[in-house]
Design an enzyme around this catalytic site. Structure first.
Site, PDB file in Angstrom:
ATOM      1  N   HIS A 599       0.960  -1.149   0.214  1.00 35.77           N
ATOM      2  CA  HIS A 599       0.050   0.157  -0.083  1.00 35.77           C
ATOM      3  C   HIS A 599       0.823   1.408   0.051  1.00 35.77           C
ATOM      4  CE1 HIS A 599       0.551   1.194   4.272  1.00 35.77           C
ATOM      5  NE2 HIS A 599       0.668  -0.357   4.595  1.00 35.77           N
ATOM      6  N   CYS A 618       2.631  -4.646   7.039  1.00 33.48           N
ATOM      7  CA  CYS A 618       2.445  -4.657   5.659  1.00 33.48           C
ATOM      8  C   CYS A 618       3.568  -3.747   5.004  1.00 33.48           C
ATOM      9  CB  CYS A 618       1.233  -3.650   5.666  1.00 33.48           C
ATOM     10  SG  CYS A 618      -0.728  -4.431   6.143  1.00 33.48           S
TER      11      CYS A 618
END
Length: 716
Positions: A599, A618
């Site tokens: 992301h 992440c």
């Protein structure tokens, strides 16, 4: 009257006596006539046997009174006694009834004549009649003939008596033709038909021992993997236990071929001792040979599995080590190895097919001769050293890099900075001249340590799916880089931020499926429990200041109304889309149980650092719009998205775009690799996974046996 009766009685008696003498004479003459007919038939051969359609010859009947034979010519005219017979009558043409001596063939034929035919051919013995009417004549041929009518005692002397029709066999074939011929002896050119004798069953004692081992518990000590035990049992059951890797009491050519491959397994970072199987000794029993056979088969299966998925279960390291392993099918391995003409090539096919693995294998071959070299001076770890700083390690740095200098000169001067930059470039590090933990680790690397690191990283290449996709995304966690590969070539690469050591980015493989614009961030439960609950207990509005809502049953609630000392209690934490959102403006989804993804991030300044381990697990992507353009080009080849088109989707509510074509995303952990320049590069063991891998492989000095079982026990 009585005289007349006596006269008639005497006349009748005389007639009967004359008739009996005629019958007796005919009985004596018939065998000679039959023998002569047989001789004529043998001489004429096929010519006579061709004539079943000839008219049956008429045989004359004896004279009622005098016993003489009267014949009838073809016109039906009678001839007188003693007249020359007609030449057209086959029977009349027979010579005088003096039979010649039978030939050997005839004697043999007569010997094999059925008893019934012989009995019928014999003349009846004359007996006195019980009454005036004589008994009918018995047939004189093998075939049944019409009964001869009784002679009329009152018939005139010249009256012809009709003779019974003779059987055609009397003139066209030997009397023995009617009897079944005896079985002829087989000729030399035609083998005799004999009853098949079942061949004795040959019992292979080694095959019996192989089958016995497969059925017993001894196999568990040879093969630890259930799937491999079942494959071995099925393979040898189908062959009846027949040997493959051994022949007799020796190693077969196939067995020698696999042993030759095992001997060179160190080239792939494996240990040849894990696949060692001793040849049977001279006094080996059948059971010993069977054990050797199964050990070689088990070693072949273990070698293929170790080459393809590694030598231990990666999940033993950590729950965050969660790769998708694709072990080979044991039955397919046995089928391939036992049928291929190229055993070495077949077994080499189980190695990882990725270029990174091949590059490390080549470096391993180069590095092994250097293990005997003198170890370089070891530089102690310490604080980060920058140009013009003074540090007691500076003299050691000069000695390590081969620079002259005074022992009391502790300044990190220009010459030493340039030497460090050159070393950093050579070892694949940014040539900044700043000496940190990574640079010092590379300087302290000995040949033995580097070999161990290469082998450990080769092992982790086996954790990837064996079949390499044409297109894939690969994030190398210790390198802080992501690369997109298409058709084996780099398509796009950029920097990334990965998880902190306490919030590790997991090792896994899953398919990229869709992209989300303007995403909300739903805080993972683990982060909420570990990081947010303690802060909420002290300050209920801590999350509100971060732009994070407290949600229950889909509704935002006032965090000050919750007793956070009791835990989350079913409350969730969500950050809506916006500039402050932790996920930025776009995220790239490859759904997995660890809830990690790639992301954007609002904290873009962190990409300037070399060591970029800041996230909760992440992967944050540098320049996400460029990265997104590359992802769309591969996932939507018929509908490409430019950066301009992507930017128009930013802002507002969440939007989802499913990719038409999916491809795998690999989150990997390679601390040692070969860069584009061909240099061997080492990176910090960020999560300690490399050290754990070496420990599992016994590369820390301890010898570890492969999980194949006690297969190194030599056979007798």
């Amino acid at each position: 009257m009585s005289g007349r009766l006596k006269l008639l009685s005497g006349t009748a008696i005389a007639a009967v006596a004359a008739l009996s003498l005629s019958v007796a004479a005919l009985g004596l003459a018939l065998p000679m006539l039959v023998a002569q007919a047989q001789e004529n038939t043998v001489q004429r051969g096929p010519e006579i046997q061709q004539g079943p359609d000839l008219p049956a010859p008429q045989e004359s009947a004896p004279h009622a009174a005098g016993g003489s034979v009267e014949t009838t010519d073809s016109a039906g005219m009678g001839t007188s006694d003693g007249a020359a017979p007609s030449t057209s009558d086959p029977v009349a043409a027979v010579p005088a009834p003096t039979a010649p001596e039978p030939t050997a063939a005839e004697a043999g034929a007569a010997t094999h004549q059925p008893a019934a035919a012989t009995a019928e051919a014999a003349p009846p013995a004359p007996t006195a009649p019980a009454s005036i009417a004589p008994a009918p004549l018995a047939p004189v041929v093998a075939e049944p003939a019409p009964q001869t009518p009784a002679p009329q005692t009152t018939a005139p002397q010249n009256a012809a008596v009709e003779a019974p029709a003779a059987a055609p066999a009397m003139t066209t074939a030997p009397a023995t033709a009617e009897a079944p011929a005896p079985a002829a002896a087989p000729s030399a050119s035609e083998p005799a038909a004999v009853a098949a004798t079942p061949e004795p069953v040959v019992v292979d004692p080694v095959a019996m021992q192989v089958s016995a081992l497969l059925e017993g518990k001894a196999l568990d000590a040879i093969v630890t993997q259930k799937a491999e035990r079942e494959a071995l049992a099925a393979f040898y059951a189908a062959r009846g236990g027949t040997q493959v890797f051994t022949a007799g009491h020796e190693i077969s050519p196939l067995g020698k071929a696999v042993l030759a491959v095992f001997a060179t397994s160190a080239a792939d970072g494996l240990s040849p001792a894990d696949y060692a199987v001793a040849a049977p000794k001279a006094d080996a029993t059948d059971a010993d040979v069977a054990g050797t056979e199964l050990r070689l088969a088990a070693a072949t299966l273990a070698y293929a599995r170790h080459m393809q998925v590694g030598r231990f279960n990666p999940a033993r390291i950590s729950e965050n080590v969660d790769p998708t392993l694709t072990p080979p099918d044991p039955a397919a391995v046995l089928a391939l190895v036992t049928t291929t003409p190229n055993v070495r090539g077949a077994l080499a096919g189980f190695a990882p097919q990725y270029p990174g693995y091949a590059a490390l294998k080549a470096k391993l071959a180069e590095m092994r001769p250097e293990q005997s070299a003198v170890a370089p001076p070891q530089v102690p770890q310490g604080k980060v050293l920058r140009p013009n700083m003074s540090d007691p390690r500076v003299p050691i740095l000069r000695a390590r890099l081969g620079l002259p200098g005074e022992a009391d000169n502790l300044v990190y001067d220009h010459d030493l900075v340039e030497a460090v930059k050159s070393f950093q470039a050579k070892t694949g590090q940014p040539p900044s001249g700043i000496i940190g933990k990574g640079t010092i680790s590379a300087m302290n690397d000995t040949g033995e340590r580097r070999v161990g690191d290469i082998i450990a990283n080769m092992e982790r290449w086996r954790w990837l799916p064996h079949d390499m996709a044409q297109t894939y995304v690969m994030v190398n966690i210790p390198e802080f880089m992501v690369r997109i590969v298409k058709d084996g070539k780099p398509f796009h690469e950029t920097k990334v931020v990965v998880g902190k050591p306490e919030n590790q980015t997991p090792i896994l493989t899953h398919d990229m499926e869709y992209i989300v614009f303007n995403p909300s961030w739903n805080v993972p439960p683990g982060i909420a429990k570990k990081e947010m609950l303690p802060r909420l207990a002290a300050d209920p509005y801590y999350l509100a200041r971060q732009g994070i809502d407290v949600v229950r049953n889909g509704r935002v609630v006032d965090p000050s109304m919750v007793d956070w000392s009791r835990g989350t209690q079913g409350y969730a934490f969500r950050q809506p889309p916006g500039e402050r959102n932790a996920l930025g403006r776009i995220k790239f989804m490859f759904p997995n149980k660890h809830s990690v993804y790639l992301h954007d991030t609002p904290s873009r300044s962190l990409f300037a650092n070399d060591r970029r381990a800041y996230s909760h697990g992440c992967v944050r992507v540098y320049e996400p719009l460029k990265f997104g353009e590359a992802i769309f080009a591969l996932g939507m080849p018929q509908d490409p998205w430019s950066q301009g088109r992507i930017s128009k989707q930013l802002g507002g509510n969440e939007k989802y775009v499913n990719l038409k074509q999916r491809f795998p995303v690999h989150l990997v952990y390679f601390t040692t690799f070969v860069n584009e320049a061909g240099s061997l590069v080492s990176r910090e063991d960020l999560y300690g996974i490399n050290a754990q891998t070496k420990l599992m492989l016994g590369l820390d000095g301890a010898r570890r046996m492969a999980d194949r079982g006690a297969t190194t026990t030599p056979a007798r």
